[in-house]
Design a protein around this motif. Structure first.
Motif: not given
Ligand code: SAM
Length: 411
Positions: A21, A78, A84, A101, A103, A129-130, A149-150, A157
């Motif tokens: 993303f 995330l 970022r 981090n 997932i 990691e989650d 930033d989900p 979270y």
């Molecule tokens: N913060 C980023 C930026 O500014 O470019 C964008 C983050 S994007 C909106 C959300 C990300 O969260 C995705 O890459 C997804 O794989 C990750 N994600 C979703 N659930 C997660 C979890 N439980 N733990 C870690 N990452 C997760």
């Protein structure tokens, strides 16, 4: 073969995997976060040299990299491409370590490549990691800043985040499910955020206040309380920056910053009922449960009940003015826009929600007077008035509803 790249701020991201993303619309979000973290890190490194020194000594024994032992630690829970985190590493002064981090294994691959490509491997550690698990594991080894930033709603979270941020540390939280927070689906808002949203002209500020209430409620479970530094509604998302501290007494004090919102079905007048009144006035009786059959005193209609929402300040005005002053020292792509938004925020009254002039006049079926005249009327009556950054035709005022209706009717 040449890999396509995207430049933002001082970072360059390789676009090798289209599934990972990258959202250019969020540049403002990232720029603003850099501006906020810059001031936060400056204060934090000055305020807690003792604490930093302790952690520094701990670290030195396990790390050979003595160079970066000063400054704040950041968790980007995330991270997607790592953009970022890489920007934080390159553009925020006073950073010691960042964990980027995600997932998704593909995302972490992309973080790894981008970290190397940008030469920030001494500061940014990719992590797979989650986010929830990682935050729970770090409850005792906390971060100074935690960035969430989900996609959509951040609430799942929050329980981990409020526990793994250090005392006096900062939480940065985005929510993009604004439609839910803004009253389109009150029951979804309730199960996600623990509050009923309401359809209202000030729905964007209600969204901010529901998110703050939600963070405060998670923090309270661990004897922690929040102090908002900046709460912002832009484009299709909201973003809040709050400091987190520990004190059961302050948690109690903060509970009178949480309350229900009543909005009349007829004239749309808004009223607030704090859930806890600490110093109840004489003869004041707190209702045993919120009353929704109570009729609006202006027009005798029944009222909608929403909330609980955060009724305390949305911003720390001192912090906002320092952000504004520091903008000239920063090179941010969206700094013009940021200056505009922050200037309005700096003037915002610390009063929950706002009315909308067009709507007020349409309720009484009258022509809309020029905004300036309406504002002067409030000022002449001895009240304060400001805009909200969330709406160009907003009227935020400390005037009671009676006075507002008197002015509207007199037009
Ligand atoms: N913060 C980023 C930026 O500014 O470019 C964008 C983050 S994007 C909106 C959300 C990300 O969260 C995705 O890459 C997804 O794989 C990750 N994600 C979703 N659930 C997660 C979890 N439980 N733990 C870690 N990452 C997760």
């Amino acid at each position: 073969e040449e890999v396509p790249t995207v430049n933002e701020g001082k970072a360059q991201i390789l676009v090798t995997n289209e599934k990972v993303f990258y959202n250019p619309v969020q540049e403002f979000n990232r720029d603003l976060s850099i501006a906020v973290l810059t001031i936060f890190a400056k204060d934090y490194n000055e305020e807690v040299p003792q604490k930093n020194k302790l952690e520094k000594d701990d670290k030195i024994s396990i790390s050979h990299n003595v160079e970066n032992q000063r400054g704040i630690t950041i968790l980007e829970a995330l991270s997607a491409t790592g953009l970022r985190s890489i920007r934080y590493a390159k553009e925020v002064e006073g950073v010691r370590q960042i964990i980027a981090n995600d997932i998704s294994a593909k995302a972490v691959d992309s973080i790894r490549q981008n970290v190397l490509h940008n030469g920030v491997e001494n500061l940014v550690t990719p992590y797979h990691e989650d986010a929830t698990l990682l935050m729970y594991q770090r409850r005792r080894n906390r971060f100074d800043a935690v960035d969430l930033d989900p996609y959509g709603c951040p609430s799942m979270y929050l329980d981990g985040a409020v526990q793994c941020v250090s005392d006096g540390g900062i939480l940065l939280v985005t929510a993009t499910d604004v439609a839910i927070l803004a009253g389109n689906v009150p029951e979804t808002c309730y199960y996600k955020y623990g509050a009923i949203s309401i359809k209202s002209k000030s729905c964007h500020e209600i969204a901010l206040r529901i998110l703050l209430q939600c963070i405060a409620s998670y923090a309270g479970r661990y004897g922690r309380y929040i102090v908002p530094l900046l709460s912002i509604s832009v484009d299709f998302y909201i973003r809040v920056f709050v400091k987190v501290f520990t004190s059961h007494d302050k948690c109690k004090e903060n509970s009178n910053k949480i309350g229900m919102l009543y909005q009349c079905n007829g004239c749309e007048s808004m009223n607030f009922q704090p859930l806890v009144v600490r110093k109840a006035a004489k003869n004041y009786k707190l209702p045993s449960a919120p009353i929704i059959d109570q009729l609006c005193k202006h027009c005798q209609h029944r009222q909608h009940m929403g909330g609980p929402i955060w009724l305390g300040p949305l911003h720390d005005h001192g912090f906002v003015s320092r952000l504004l002053c520091n903008l000239n020292n920063m090179e941010l792509g969206t700094s013009k826009r940021m200056e505009g938004v922050l200037t309005v925020i700096h003037e915002e009254l610390d009063i929950p929600l706002y009315y909308n002039l067009d709507r007020l006049m349409s309720i009484v079926r009258c022509h809309v007077p020029p905004m300036l005249m309406f504002r002067s009327a409030l000022l002449n009556a001895g009240y304060k008035v400001s805009y909200s950054h969330a709406s160009k035709i907003s009227i935020k005022t400390d005037a009671p509803n009676d006075v507002i209706w008197d002015i509207v009717r007199a037009w």
